[in-house]
Design an enzyme around this catalytic site. Sequence first.
Site, PDB file in Angstrom:
ATOM      1  N   PHE A 149       3.912   3.943  -7.510  1.00 57.04           N
ATOM      2  CA  PHE A 149       4.835   3.173  -8.352  1.00 57.04           C
ATOM      3  C   PHE A 149       4.209   2.752  -9.675  1.00 57.04           C
ATOM      4  CE2 PHE A 149       2.522  -0.463  -6.591  1.00 57.04           C
ATOM      5  CZ  PHE A 149       2.480  -1.320  -7.680  1.00 57.04           C
ATOM      6  N   LYS A 173       7.937  14.148  -5.771  1.00 61.96           N
ATOM      7  CA  LYS A 173       8.484  13.078  -4.926  1.00 61.96           C
ATOM      8  C   LYS A 173       7.921  11.781  -5.506  1.00 61.96           C
ATOM      9  CE  LYS A 173       7.983  10.310  -2.085  1.00 61.96           C
ATOM     10  NZ  LYS A 173       8.142   8.872  -2.432  1.00 61.96           N
ATOM     11  N   CYS A 281      -5.001   1.486 -11.015  1.00 57.95           N
ATOM     12  CA  CYS A 281      -6.096   1.914 -10.146  1.00 57.95           C
ATOM     13  C   CYS A 281      -7.434   1.829 -10.868  1.00 57.95           C
ATOM     14  CB  CYS A 281      -5.869   3.331  -9.654  1.00 57.95           C
ATOM     15  SG  CYS A 281      -5.927   4.496 -11.006  1.00 57.95           S
TER      16      CYS A 281
HETATM   17  P1  NAD Z   1       1.458   4.133  -1.801  1.00 59.85           P
HETATM   18  O1  NAD Z   1       0.319   4.807  -1.154  1.00 59.85           O
HETATM   19  O2  NAD Z   1       2.158   3.050  -1.057  1.00 59.85           O
HETATM   20  O3  NAD Z   1       2.595   5.206  -2.203  1.00 59.85           O
HETATM   21  C1  NAD Z   1       2.285   6.382  -2.898  1.00 59.85           C
HETATM   22  C2  NAD Z   1       3.303   7.456  -2.525  1.00 59.85           C
HETATM   23  O4  NAD Z   1       3.176   7.743  -1.132  1.00 59.85           O
HETATM   24  C3  NAD Z   1       4.750   7.067  -2.764  1.00 59.85           C
HETATM   25  O5  NAD Z   1       5.437   8.176  -3.282  1.00 59.85           O
HETATM   26  C4  NAD Z   1       5.248   6.671  -1.379  1.00 59.85           C
HETATM   27  O6  NAD Z   1       6.621   6.954  -1.205  1.00 59.85           O
HETATM   28  C5  NAD Z   1       4.410   7.532  -0.460  1.00 59.85           C
HETATM   29  N1  NAD Z   1       4.101   6.873   0.806  1.00 59.85           N
HETATM   30  C6  NAD Z   1       3.923   5.544   1.027  1.00 59.85           C
HETATM   31  N2  NAD Z   1       3.608   5.308   2.307  1.00 59.85           N
HETATM   32  C7  NAD Z   1       3.587   6.497   2.924  1.00 59.85           C
HETATM   33  C8  NAD Z   1       3.309   6.914   4.260  1.00 59.85           C
HETATM   34  N3  NAD Z   1       3.008   6.042   5.208  1.00 59.85           N
HETATM   35  N4  NAD Z   1       3.369   8.226   4.550  1.00 59.85           N
HETATM   36  C9  NAD Z   1       3.670   9.129   3.593  1.00 59.85           C
HETATM   37  N5  NAD Z   1       3.946   8.795   2.320  1.00 59.85           N
HETATM   38  C10 NAD Z   1       3.898   7.504   1.978  1.00 59.85           C
HETATM   39  O7  NAD Z   1       0.930   3.587  -3.218  1.00 59.85           O
HETATM   40  P2  NAD Z   1       1.681   2.644  -4.262  1.00 59.85           P
HETATM   41  O8  NAD Z   1       1.751   1.268  -3.720  1.00 59.85           O
HETATM   42  O9  NAD Z   1       2.924   3.288  -4.739  1.00 59.85           O
HETATM   43  O10 NAD Z   1       0.641   2.691  -5.476  1.00 59.85           O
HETATM   44  C11 NAD Z   1      -0.469   1.842  -5.577  1.00 59.85           C
HETATM   45  C12 NAD Z   1      -1.718   2.492  -5.041  1.00 59.85           C
HETATM   46  O11 NAD Z   1      -1.961   3.712  -5.725  1.00 59.85           O
HETATM   47  C13 NAD Z   1      -2.973   1.662  -5.253  1.00 59.85           C
HETATM   48  O12 NAD Z   1      -3.776   1.752  -4.110  1.00 59.85           O
HETATM   49  C14 NAD Z   1      -3.658   2.329  -6.428  1.00 59.85           C
HETATM   50  O13 NAD Z   1      -5.044   2.151  -6.525  1.00 59.85           O
HETATM   51  C15 NAD Z   1      -3.319   3.747  -6.174  1.00 59.85           C
HETATM   52  N6  NAD Z   1      -3.430   4.524  -7.390  1.00 59.85           N
HETATM   53  C16 NAD Z   1      -4.519   5.354  -7.494  1.00 59.85           C
HETATM   54  C17 NAD Z   1      -4.694   6.074  -8.647  1.00 59.85           C
HETATM   55  C18 NAD Z   1      -5.856   6.991  -8.790  1.00 59.85           C
HETATM   56  O14 NAD Z   1      -5.853   7.764  -9.716  1.00 59.85           O
HETATM   57  N7  NAD Z   1      -6.845   6.952  -7.930  1.00 59.85           N
HETATM   58  C19 NAD Z   1      -3.767   5.975  -9.698  1.00 59.85           C
HETATM   59  C20 NAD Z   1      -2.664   5.147  -9.537  1.00 59.85           C
HETATM   60  C21 NAD Z   1      -2.514   4.424  -8.368  1.00 59.85           C
END
Ligand code: NAD
Length: 495
Positions: A149, A173, A281
């Site tokens: 997000f 997605k 992140c």
């Molecule tokens: P999230 O892991 O909750 O969701 C990411 C994606 O995975 C979304 O599209 C979501 O629909 C899907 N998803 C969520 N739970 C799932 C599950 N149990 N099984 C399968 N798919 C699932 O992350 P978020 O809250 O949207 O984003 C924040 C996180 O992303 C933070 O931990 C941040 O550090 C990380 N992030 C990392 C980077 C990087 O480059 N390393 C960059 C941006 C964000």
Amino acid sequence: MIRIAHWIGGKEHAGTSGRVGPVFNPATGQQTGEVDLASAAEVADAVAVAKEAGAAWRSASLSKRSAVLFKFRELLAAKSGELAAVITSEHGKVLSDAAGEVARGLENAEFATGIPHLMKGSYSEQASTGVDVYSIRQPLGVVAGITPFNFPAMVPLWMCTTAIASGNAFVLKPSEKDPSAALFLANLWKEAGLPDGVFTVVNGDVEAVNALLTHPDIAAVSFVGSTPVAKYIYETGTANGKRVQALGGAKNHMVVLPDAELDAAADAAVSAAYGSAGERCMAVSIVVAVGEIADPLVDAIAARLPKLKIGAGTDPNAEMGPLISAVHRDKVAGYVAAGAEAGATVVADGREADLPENGYFLGVTLLDNVTPDMAVYTDEVFGPVLGVVRVETYAEALALINDNEYGNGTAIFTRDGGAARQFQFDVNVGMVGVNVPIPVPVAYYSFGGWKASLFGDTHMYGPDGVHFFTRTKVVTSRWPDPGTSSVDLGFPQTR
Ligand code: NAD
């Protein structure tokens, strides 16, 4: 209330699963939309369309692909303000920050315009007598991107620009929390002349993700999100025979040595900790103050906090917006409470700030004397909370970072070039800043952390991105003079 559909075959496609998710404006707490959540069958239909379109797109000349990327880049630049407004309406970040996100994504489109050069292979003439050997790069087919997000435009742009330029069909997605930016990008791709079906959006949640991870026609999955999900994506995707890069969460430390320029370090810590309400992140969540700089540094950071303007992202005076949801805001506030309870010194408490009445706002928190056993240190808080850990030596600061489970970004602030160089050599982190607090690499390098911040072996975008979205074929060729061939059962030799 808007309905956010899928994007399949070059047009909006209303969902048929009967499942939808709510989308909110975090600045007001009002529900503004409903997003379709795809079933496995809908994902399969979308992938089938992408597969057919991808087969034709693969044959498009490099100049044609490059021309589409140039046009896409122009449209993105022209409409960046509109896209920023879309991001702010669902994510909450201030408009200037949303525009910054689009600008960084635009760099990836610029990089991908150079695809003819990036796809070049190599050629060895006369590897054996009359035999030439050369390598070519080819696209993988249909590839998927699953995104978080916190950067609803930039992270999809990290992936789709390179994936499409290299001849793949790309299925996105996006996060179900702020899905409209993905649809905005879909419209831009269409206007840029990308053939229908090459860029697809399937909105959804776990069901759609699992459908992509197990679909036999998805060749690769590029993921960005939290560490537990990244690990799951990597394990499930690879178990299903896919190439996977899965970027996870972070705990970024900023080391401040005693000789650092105090004001620059304090400005950097405040910008990097509280920008985008800490939902980056690459946000700095821990300052490691080495030696006698700790007291003046904490004072200098604290002095800057009352001046920060918190408000709706659309308010031109606001510097920090709300968090993504009420649940997340309460979770972050819980870390502040837990830190205080565990003995951290609360220098500023975001829970007590004067905040807009509605929406998911939380003020900025500064915790001093944080120790590595506290939850606010061990966990990725992902909110406007900065902890200060005090240590006596560079070696202690380094050990803290190298012992941490994450390895996304880090920074060192110092006037000593030798110390900075030693840090760059020693530290087990993928992206390092020297007097730069958020060292997100430019588009012609690649982005990626180490340890629990990345599962897989290629980083995102840049040269690694091209590598990830293509595979190499090596051709060994002989054009003999007519009548000179003979049977030879021996193993080929290079003589
Ligand atoms: P999230 O892991 O909750 O969701 C990411 C994606 O995975 C979304 O599209 C979501 O629909 C899907 N998803 C969520 N739970 C799932 C599950 N149990 N099984 C399968 N798919 C699932 O992350 P978020 O809250 O949207 O984003 C924040 C996180 O992303 C933070 O931990 C941040 O550090 C990380 N992030 C990392 C980077 C990087 O480059 N390393 C960059 C941006 C964000």
